[in-house]
Design an enzyme around this catalytic site. Structure first.
Site, PDB file in Angstrom:
ATOM      1  N   GLU A 191      38.655  45.715  44.562  1.00  0.00           N
ATOM      2  CA  GLU A 191      37.974  45.995  43.428  1.00  0.00           C
ATOM      3  C   GLU A 191      38.438  47.252  42.522  1.00  0.00           C
ATOM      4  O   GLU A 191      37.622  48.255  42.717  1.00  0.00           O
ATOM      5  CB  GLU A 191      36.454  45.774  43.225  1.00  0.00           C
ATOM      6  CG  GLU A 191      35.917  44.631  42.911  1.00  0.00           C
ATOM      7  CD  GLU A 191      34.917  44.260  42.082  1.00  0.00           C
ATOM      8  OE1 GLU A 191      35.036  43.060  41.364  1.00  0.00           O
ATOM      9  OE2 GLU A 191      34.323  45.032  41.793  1.00  0.00           O
ATOM     10  N   HIS A 194      29.038  46.927  45.356  1.00  0.00           N
ATOM     11  CA  HIS A 194      29.802  46.703  44.147  1.00  0.00           C
ATOM     12  C   HIS A 194      29.974  48.314  43.685  1.00  0.00           C
ATOM     13  O   HIS A 194      28.921  49.356  43.653  1.00  0.00           O
ATOM     14  CB  HIS A 194      29.135  46.011  42.940  1.00  0.00           C
ATOM     15  CG  HIS A 194      29.988  45.728  41.857  1.00  0.00           C
ATOM     16  ND1 HIS A 194      30.078  46.652  40.850  1.00  0.00           N
ATOM     17  CD2 HIS A 194      30.695  44.760  41.672  1.00  0.00           C
ATOM     18  CE1 HIS A 194      30.988  46.299  39.985  1.00  0.00           C
ATOM     19  NE2 HIS A 194      31.488  45.100  40.486  1.00  0.00           N
TER      20      HIS A 194
HETATM   21  P1  PGA Z   1      35.469  42.467  35.115  1.00  0.00           P
HETATM   22  O1  PGA Z   1      34.454  42.991  36.252  1.00  0.00           O
HETATM   23  O2  PGA Z   1      35.860  40.982  35.359  1.00  0.00           O
HETATM   24  O3  PGA Z   1      34.527  42.538  33.849  1.00  0.00           O
HETATM   25  O4  PGA Z   1      36.530  43.411  35.042  1.00  0.00           O
HETATM   26  C1  PGA Z   1      34.650  42.621  37.652  1.00  0.00           C
HETATM   27  C2  PGA Z   1      33.524  43.021  38.532  1.00  0.00           C
HETATM   28  O5  PGA Z   1      32.954  44.228  38.243  1.00  0.00           O
HETATM   29  O6  PGA Z   1      32.828  42.438  39.401  1.00  0.00           O
END
Ligand code: PGA
Length: 249
Positions: free
Chosen positions: A162, A92
């Site tokens: 992401e 992540h």
């Molecule tokens: P968010 O986070 O939905 O708060 O943007 C997503 C993530 O970091 O997995």
């Protein structure tokens, strides 16, 4: 396959009592929902205190790459498997940024997770929205993370696009559109096809993560043709998260 909705609670909430309240409220709220597979990834310390059900499962936010031994503070994939989990988030952006997790570590973690038969959710994303730079970063992350991974193993990995610029805590008002998500996902597919082959790349499930909520989830699943979403902030409010899941019914 049903879309996967993965709730990443990050380092929240701050007590087991609160974690139980949130989890149980979501569990009751989505009872009977069959349109999606829903998994909550809480902080490690709550994994044993929460009671998963057939429609609300548990996953992990991270793990180490060794099975056991002198690795203070770490948790192994084997230990997570022993708890009955299936999914583990790997790489992540917050781990890359806050604890210096580099592609080589992500690669070792992916291999360790696959070795015990769990499903890794690999997170890929760049800080910049400028497509040339963004794709350069994502290509480097994919190459590093997937080094030495076999084609059969690639099919077991779920890859999450992401964009760091669209994650709620970092975005400063910028939200990705389904078109952005589709473009990112296409780039990941093309890169996987180059690194492996097209048939294998087509079998990899792709998720989208970054400010997903009950108002935009449908767009990401339908218009961007994603196999699921990773939800941060919106998964910490039970009403909002239940609504988000139920949008897919
Ligand atoms: P968010 O986070 O939905 O708060 O943007 C997503 C993530 O970091 O997995």
């Amino acid at each position: 396959m049903k879309p996967l909705i993965l709730a990443n609670w990050k380092m929240n909430p701050t007590s087991l009592a609160e974690a139980k309240r949130l989890f149980n409220s979501v569990k009751a709220g989505i009872k009977g929902v069959k349109a999606a597979e829903v998994v909550v990834c809480p902080p490690f310390c709550y994994l044993l205190g929460l009671s998963p059900s057939s429609n609300l499962k548990l996953g992990a936010q991270n793990c180490f790459w060794e099975e056991k031994g002198a690795f203070t503070g770490e948790i192994s994939p084997l230990m997570l498997k022993g708890l009955g989990l299936q999914y583990v988030l790997i790489g992540h952006s917050e781990r890359r940024r806050n604890v210096g997790e580099i592609d080589e570590m992500v690669n070792k973690k992916l291999k360790a997770v696959l070795a015990v038969g769990l499903k890794p959710i690999l997170c890929i994303g760049s800080k910049t929205r400028e497509f040339k730079k963004e794709t350069k970063d994502m290509k480097a992350q994919l190459e590093g993370a997937l080094f030495g991974i076999s084609k059969p193993d690639l099919k077991k990995i779920l890859v999450t696009y992401e964009p760091v610029w669209a994650i709620s805590t970092t975005r400063g008002g910028v939200v990705a559109t389904p078109a952005d998500a589709k473009r990112g996902a296409n780039f990941i597919k093309i890169t996987l096809a180059k690194l492996f082959d097209k048939a294998t790349a087509n079998k990899v499930r792709l998720l989208y993560g970054g400010s997903v909520d009950s108002t935009n989830i449908q767009g990401f699943i339908e218009k961007s043709q994603m196999d699921g979403v990773l939800v941060g902030g919106a998964s910490l409010k039970s009403g909002e998260f239940i609504k988000l899941v139920k949008t897919l019914i």
